[in-house]
Design an enzyme around this catalytic site. Structure first.
Site, PDB file in Angstrom:
ATOM      1  N   CYS A  63       3.331  -2.500  -2.601  1.00  0.00           N
ATOM      2  CA  CYS A  63       2.618  -2.685  -1.341  1.00  0.00           C
ATOM      3  C   CYS A  63       2.769  -4.150  -0.923  1.00  0.00           C
ATOM      4  O   CYS A  63       2.115  -5.027  -1.498  1.00  0.00           O
ATOM      5  CB  CYS A  63       1.153  -2.330  -1.550  1.00  0.00           C
ATOM      6  SG  CYS A  63       0.260  -2.317  -0.006  1.00  0.00           S
ATOM      7  N   CYS A 117       0.373   3.997   1.727  1.00  0.00           N
ATOM      8  CA  CYS A 117       0.264   2.542   1.788  1.00  0.00           C
ATOM      9  C   CYS A 117      -1.184   2.075   1.913  1.00  0.00           C
ATOM     10  O   CYS A 117      -1.634   1.676   2.985  1.00  0.00           O
ATOM     11  CB  CYS A 117       1.097   1.940   2.905  1.00  0.00           C
ATOM     12  SG  CYS A 117       1.278   0.171   2.639  1.00  0.00           S
TER      13      CYS A 117
HETATM   14  P1  FAD Z   1       7.452  11.086   5.472  1.00  0.00           P
HETATM   15  O1  FAD Z   1       8.421   9.968   5.557  1.00  0.00           O
HETATM   16  O2  FAD Z   1       6.205  11.005   6.271  1.00  0.00           O
HETATM   17  O3  FAD Z   1       8.240  12.430   5.801  1.00  0.00           O
HETATM   18  C1  FAD Z   1       7.695  13.722   5.705  1.00  0.00           C
HETATM   19  C2  FAD Z   1       8.565  14.647   6.559  1.00  0.00           C
HETATM   20  O4  FAD Z   1       8.211  16.008   6.273  1.00  0.00           O
HETATM   21  C3  FAD Z   1       8.344  14.436   8.049  1.00  0.00           C
HETATM   22  O5  FAD Z   1       9.566  14.215   8.684  1.00  0.00           O
HETATM   23  C4  FAD Z   1       7.660  15.735   8.506  1.00  0.00           C
HETATM   24  O6  FAD Z   1       8.014  16.108   9.819  1.00  0.00           O
HETATM   25  C5  FAD Z   1       8.178  16.727   7.481  1.00  0.00           C
HETATM   26  N1  FAD Z   1       7.288  17.892   7.297  1.00  0.00           N
HETATM   27  C6  FAD Z   1       5.939  17.898   7.208  1.00  0.00           C
HETATM   28  N2  FAD Z   1       5.485  19.150   7.032  1.00  0.00           N
HETATM   29  C7  FAD Z   1       6.576  19.959   7.002  1.00  0.00           C
HETATM   30  C8  FAD Z   1       6.746  21.350   6.863  1.00  0.00           C
HETATM   31  N3  FAD Z   1       5.708  22.174   6.714  1.00  0.00           N
HETATM   32  N4  FAD Z   1       8.009  21.853   6.890  1.00  0.00           N
HETATM   33  C9  FAD Z   1       9.074  21.015   7.024  1.00  0.00           C
HETATM   34  N5  FAD Z   1       8.965  19.696   7.180  1.00  0.00           N
HETATM   35  C10 FAD Z   1       7.732  19.164   7.171  1.00  0.00           C
HETATM   36  N6  FAD Z   1       5.498   2.149   2.122  1.00  0.00           N
HETATM   37  C11 FAD Z   1       6.017   1.083   1.452  1.00  0.00           C
HETATM   38  O7  FAD Z   1       6.684   1.263   0.440  1.00  0.00           O
HETATM   39  N7  FAD Z   1       5.791  -0.197   1.877  1.00  0.00           N
HETATM   40  C12 FAD Z   1       5.083  -0.463   2.996  1.00  0.00           C
HETATM   41  O8  FAD Z   1       4.928  -1.619   3.364  1.00  0.00           O
HETATM   42  C13 FAD Z   1       4.520   0.639   3.717  1.00  0.00           C
HETATM   43  N8  FAD Z   1       3.793   0.410   4.839  1.00  0.00           N
HETATM   44  C14 FAD Z   1       3.362   1.474   5.575  1.00  0.00           C
HETATM   45  C15 FAD Z   1       2.665   1.210   6.753  1.00  0.00           C
HETATM   46  C16 FAD Z   1       2.255   2.253   7.566  1.00  0.00           C
HETATM   47  C17 FAD Z   1       1.514   1.947   8.832  1.00  0.00           C
HETATM   48  C18 FAD Z   1       2.542   3.592   7.193  1.00  0.00           C
HETATM   49  C19 FAD Z   1       2.124   4.742   8.090  1.00  0.00           C
HETATM   50  C20 FAD Z   1       3.207   3.866   6.008  1.00  0.00           C
HETATM   51  C21 FAD Z   1       3.609   2.809   5.176  1.00  0.00           C
HETATM   52  N9  FAD Z   1       4.280   3.027   3.973  1.00  0.00           N
HETATM   53  C22 FAD Z   1       4.777   1.961   3.246  1.00  0.00           C
HETATM   54  C23 FAD Z   1       4.346   4.396   3.397  1.00  0.00           C
HETATM   55  C24 FAD Z   1       5.679   5.103   3.595  1.00  0.00           C
HETATM   56  O9  FAD Z   1       6.071   5.102   4.937  1.00  0.00           O
HETATM   57  C25 FAD Z   1       5.552   6.537   3.091  1.00  0.00           C
HETATM   58  O10 FAD Z   1       5.057   6.497   1.769  1.00  0.00           O
HETATM   59  C26 FAD Z   1       6.887   7.266   3.105  1.00  0.00           C
HETATM   60  O11 FAD Z   1       7.322   7.432   4.435  1.00  0.00           O
HETATM   61  C27 FAD Z   1       6.773   8.616   2.398  1.00  0.00           C
HETATM   62  O12 FAD Z   1       7.908   9.397   2.596  1.00  0.00           O
HETATM   63  P2  FAD Z   1       7.799  10.997   2.646  1.00  0.00           P
HETATM   64  O13 FAD Z   1       9.186  11.499   2.803  1.00  0.00           O
HETATM   65  O14 FAD Z   1       6.986  11.475   1.516  1.00  0.00           O
HETATM   66  O15 FAD Z   1       6.961  11.300   3.963  1.00  0.00           O
END
Ligand code: FAD
Length: 413
Positions: A349, A167
């Protein structure tokens, strides 16, 4: 149309039970019956991170952004509470920190990214103290709001590191909501606001820059490009930035800016095991085809979410579309067909420029605008977009995306 379910006994392993990991499991289960799915995830809790910006602005209840992991993992899916430390893509197994090996027919890398607090000297020991905060951590978003609420005058700094980050609008969202609160309280004139970015543009897609620049002017925020936060001295309340100039090395200088409040967004990188397992491109991110999300070298491996090397905005909005593409392509492979579902690079965003108004930046690969509601001009702030961000999307996340509801997320062949 409801997809037809396929029977299979294939083993699917998902690395990460975050937004894209749970989302992709839900979408696979809509299409594939009896698949043996294991999710490897070390954490007890699952988070809805997009609302942390609102928490930092005093506009959302933090407890509504967290649920127990066991409550979001779909029934029938095995949960291995551990971290993956290595993938052997030739022998098709993953290895965990506790030394377990789990083999797979299909592997989905959904492990998100790593927040590199350690890359800024002195930061970790002062986070949550001395006016230093970040909406990028569940336990600090409320501290942001405390600092904003209590501030009557002084110096506030909002930092943004080198991209990519998840983000990319979130650093400035913190600024807008803080300034809007100070404006409403009548204290904004007493506060000197600095937005310090490592880059050279306030937003990567030019069409959205004019509206954002207007708000930065309205809040009298000083924008400092090429300012990369490298050190924080919490006790003396000083933030030290490297000034990145175009000219030669000798010209690299540092500047110390005093603060009363410092909102930090840390540099971010891919989890190390991706590169260590040979799955990455040169930058460390998981090297998948930008359309099919299938690994460029191993056909049984896919990636979704923030860990992908694809050139989209790393957002939950992107993950919502990607999970459908990956589920369709895995279902196709199980059926003996090629993976033809395509992701168009969509990311979104919602820039919370003031309480009640959002500039909803929606775009795909090559910065192509991809508005969900084409009749509305989404380069301008709107109340409807605020309603989507603050009311609809958090509810839809828990009840929809994590349960395989794929509204407006259809993949393209
Ligand atoms: P995550 O949701 O972070 O999940 C990754 C998971 O993998 C975690 O649970 C972690 O524990 C696990 N993991 C890590 N390493 C390992 C490993 N080696 N083995 C097993 N498990 C592991 N997005 C929007 O669309 N709109 C918004 O307005 C927006 N605002 C945001 C504001 C903030 C402050 C933040 C921090 C993020 C924002 N986002 C927004 C971004 C969005 O939250 C992320 O893009 C999204 O969570 C990505 O999902 P993900 O599953 O890739 O990662």
């Amino acid at each position: 149309m409801k997809p037809e379910k396929i029977n299979t006994l294939k083993k699917v392993v998902v690395i990460g039970g975050g937004s894209s990991g749970i989302g992709v499991i839900a979408s696979i289960r809509k299409r594939v019956k009896d698949a043996d799915i294991t999710v490897v995830e070390p954490n007890d809790c699952h988070y809805y991170q997009p609302a942390w910006t609102l928490v930092g602005g005093g506009l959302f209840d933090i407890s509504k952004t967290r649920r127990a992991m066991r409550d979001v993992i779909p029934s029938g899916v095995s949960w291995l509470q551990d971290s993956v430390v290595r993938v052997d893509p030739d022998e098709t197994y993953i290895e965990t920190r506790q030394g377990k090996r789990v083999s797979y027919d299909f592997l989905i890398v959904a492990c998100g990214l790593v927040l590199r607090w350690d890359k800024i000297e002195g930061l970790e020991e002062t986070l949550g103290l001395n006016g230093v905060t970040s909406n990028y951590r569940f336990d600090l978003a409320e501290y942001t709001w405390k600092l904003v609420r209590e501030m009557q005058g002084g110096k506030a700094i909002f930092s943004q590191p080198t991209l990519p980050i998840k983000c990319a609008g979130a650093p400035q969202k913190a600024l807008y909501l803080s300034c809007d609160h100070w404006r409403r309280q009548g204290v904004l004139n007493n506060i000197n606001v600095n937005f310090c970015l490592a880059g050279t543009a306030v937003f990567g897609v030019p069409q959205f820059v004019p509206a954002l620049t207007d708000y930065l002017k309205k809040y009298r925020a000083q924008v400092n490009f090429r300012h990369n936060l490298v050190r924080v001295d919490g006790k003396r309340r000083q933030a030290i930035f490297a000034l990145d100039s175009d000219s030669d090395e000798e010209d690299k200088r540092e500047i110390a800016l005093p603060f009363d409040m410092l909102h930090v967004v840390p540099p971010q990188s891919a989890p190390a095991f991706i590169a260590q397992s040979g799955l990455s491109d040169g930058s460390g991110w998981c090297d998948v085809d930008k359309f099919t999300l299938q690994h460029k070298r191993w056909q049984t491996i896919f990636a979704v979410g923030d860990c992908c090397a694809t050139p989209n905005a790393k957002t939950l909005a992107a993950a919502r579309k990607q999970v459908v593409v990956v589920a369709e392509n895995i279902a196709a492979l199980i059926n003996g067909a090629p993976p033809t579902a395509h992701y168009d690079g969509y990311g979104s965003c919602p820039l919370t420029v003031e309480k009640g108004k959002v500039v909803l930046a929606e775009f795909g690969y090559d910065s192509k605008l991809l508005p969900t509601f084409p009749l509305l001009d989404n380069t301008q702030p709107s109340r409807m977009a605020w309603w989507l961000k603050a009311w609809f999307l958090p509810r839809f996340y828990w009840a929809g995306m994590l349960r395989g509801v794929e509204w407006l997320a259809k993949s393209k062949p």
